[in-house]
Write a protein that holds these residues in place. Structure first.
Motif, PDB file in Angstrom:
ATOM      1  N   ASP A 113       0.853  -1.191   0.000  1.00  0.00           N
ATOM      2  CA  ASP A 113       0.000   0.000   0.000  1.00  0.00           C
ATOM      3  C   ASP A 113       0.887   1.238   0.000  1.00  0.00           C
ATOM      4  O   ASP A 113       1.764   1.382   0.856  1.00  0.00           O
ATOM      5  N   LYS A 115       2.391   4.708   0.699  1.00  0.00           N
ATOM      6  CA  LYS A 115       2.363   5.571   1.884  1.00  0.00           C
ATOM      7  C   LYS A 115       1.458   6.774   1.657  1.00  0.00           C
ATOM      8  O   LYS A 115       0.721   7.196   2.552  1.00  0.00           O
ATOM      9  N   VAL A 117      -1.206   6.956  -0.179  1.00  0.00           N
ATOM     10  CA  VAL A 117      -2.621   6.575  -0.123  1.00  0.00           C
ATOM     11  C   VAL A 117      -3.074   6.488   1.330  1.00  0.00           C
ATOM     12  O   VAL A 117      -4.176   6.915   1.688  1.00  0.00           O
ATOM     13  N   LEU A 118      -2.215   5.951   2.192  1.00  0.00           N
ATOM     14  CA  LEU A 118      -2.542   5.867   3.616  1.00  0.00           C
ATOM     15  C   LEU A 118      -2.667   7.255   4.243  1.00  0.00           C
ATOM     16  O   LEU A 118      -3.316   7.421   5.274  1.00  0.00           O
ATOM     17  N   GLN A 119      -2.059   8.255   3.585  1.00  0.00           N
ATOM     18  CA  GLN A 119      -2.139   9.638   4.065  1.00  0.00           C
ATOM     19  C   GLN A 119      -3.307  10.395   3.437  1.00  0.00           C
ATOM     20  O   GLN A 119      -3.432  11.595   3.624  1.00  0.00           O
ATOM     21  N   GLY A 120      -4.135   9.690   2.683  1.00  0.00           N
ATOM     22  CA  GLY A 120      -5.319  10.323   2.103  1.00  0.00           C
ATOM     23  C   GLY A 120      -5.256  10.556   0.612  1.00  0.00           C
ATOM     24  O   GLY A 120      -6.221  11.038   0.015  1.00  0.00           O
ATOM     25  N   SER A 148       5.095   0.552  -1.638  1.00  0.00           N
ATOM     26  CA  SER A 148       4.828   0.945  -0.252  1.00  0.00           C
ATOM     27  C   SER A 148       5.509   2.254   0.148  1.00  0.00           C
ATOM     28  O   SER A 148       5.040   2.946   1.054  1.00  0.00           O
TER      29      SER A 148
END
Length: 210
Positions: A113, A115, A117-120, A148
């Protein structure tokens, strides 16, 4: 990881034409043709389930075993599909020498995933497949890319793809494969407002009127 060499048994197809092809498909077999290498075209029929298994293994080069006991390595060159039913209508197989270099498309498989995308952020993949050149006996199943560490506004280009030894990408090195887009402006504002709004605990205080 290179693709496993699968063996596919074939039968000679004597009766040609669309009506005979439909009857063949109803019987559980798929029309095919084997051509190339300055040899005569051979009209074949393949067991539909066996060929579906070839596709599940993502095999592109296989050994075609003929009724006379001979075998020929071949590349799955083209598959004709029924757009309404997804039934395989016809398969084109072209003869190949295992040590020759060939051109074909392989998938680009994302691992992990991002990084960003995990931050929005939002991942936008522009290339899902890419044409490569490699030996017929060394076709990668897919090009696996670890995403990632990609943050917001990071991009991945063709030049960044991890190519196995002996494999060459046939696209412009600067062409974008994917891009991690920043969050939409409205989403950022809403998140900021939500963060700045004080938390309400309990019921709102009632006020006397009149």
């Amino acid at each position: 990881m290179t693709q496993e060499m699968l063996v596919l048994e074939a039968e000679i197809r004597e009766a040609l034409g669309s009506a005979n092809a439909r009857r063949l498909r109803r019987s559980g077999r798929t029309p095919a043709v084997l051509y190339g290498k300055k040899k005569d075209n051979v009209h074949l029929s393949l067991d539909t389930r066996a060929f579906a298994d070839v596709l599940r293994h993502h095999a592109r080069v296989l050994t075609v075993k003929l009724p006379d006991g001979s075998s020929e390595p071949a590349v799955v060159k083209e598959i004709a599909w029924d757009e309404l039913t997804d039934e395989i209508l016809h398969v084109d197989l072209t003869r190949v020498d295992l040590d020759e270099r060939i051109h074909l498309e392989v998938g680009i498989e994302l691992v992990g995933d991002a990084k960003g995308v995990l931050q929005g952020g939002m991942l936008q993949q522009l290339l899902h497949e890419i044409e490569i050149e490699c030996r017929a006996d060394a076709i990668p199943e897919a090009l696996k890319v670890d995403i990632s560490e990609l943050g917001i506004d990071d991009v991945l280009r063709v030049a960044d793809l991890p190519l196995p030894d002996g494999v060459r990408a046939l696209r412009d090195a600067d062409e974008l494969v994917l891009h991690v887009l920043p969050p939409k402006r409205g989403e950022v504002v809403e998140e900021a407002e939500a963060a700045s709004e004080p938390e309400r605990i309990g019921k709102p205080k009632e006020t006397d009127e009149g």
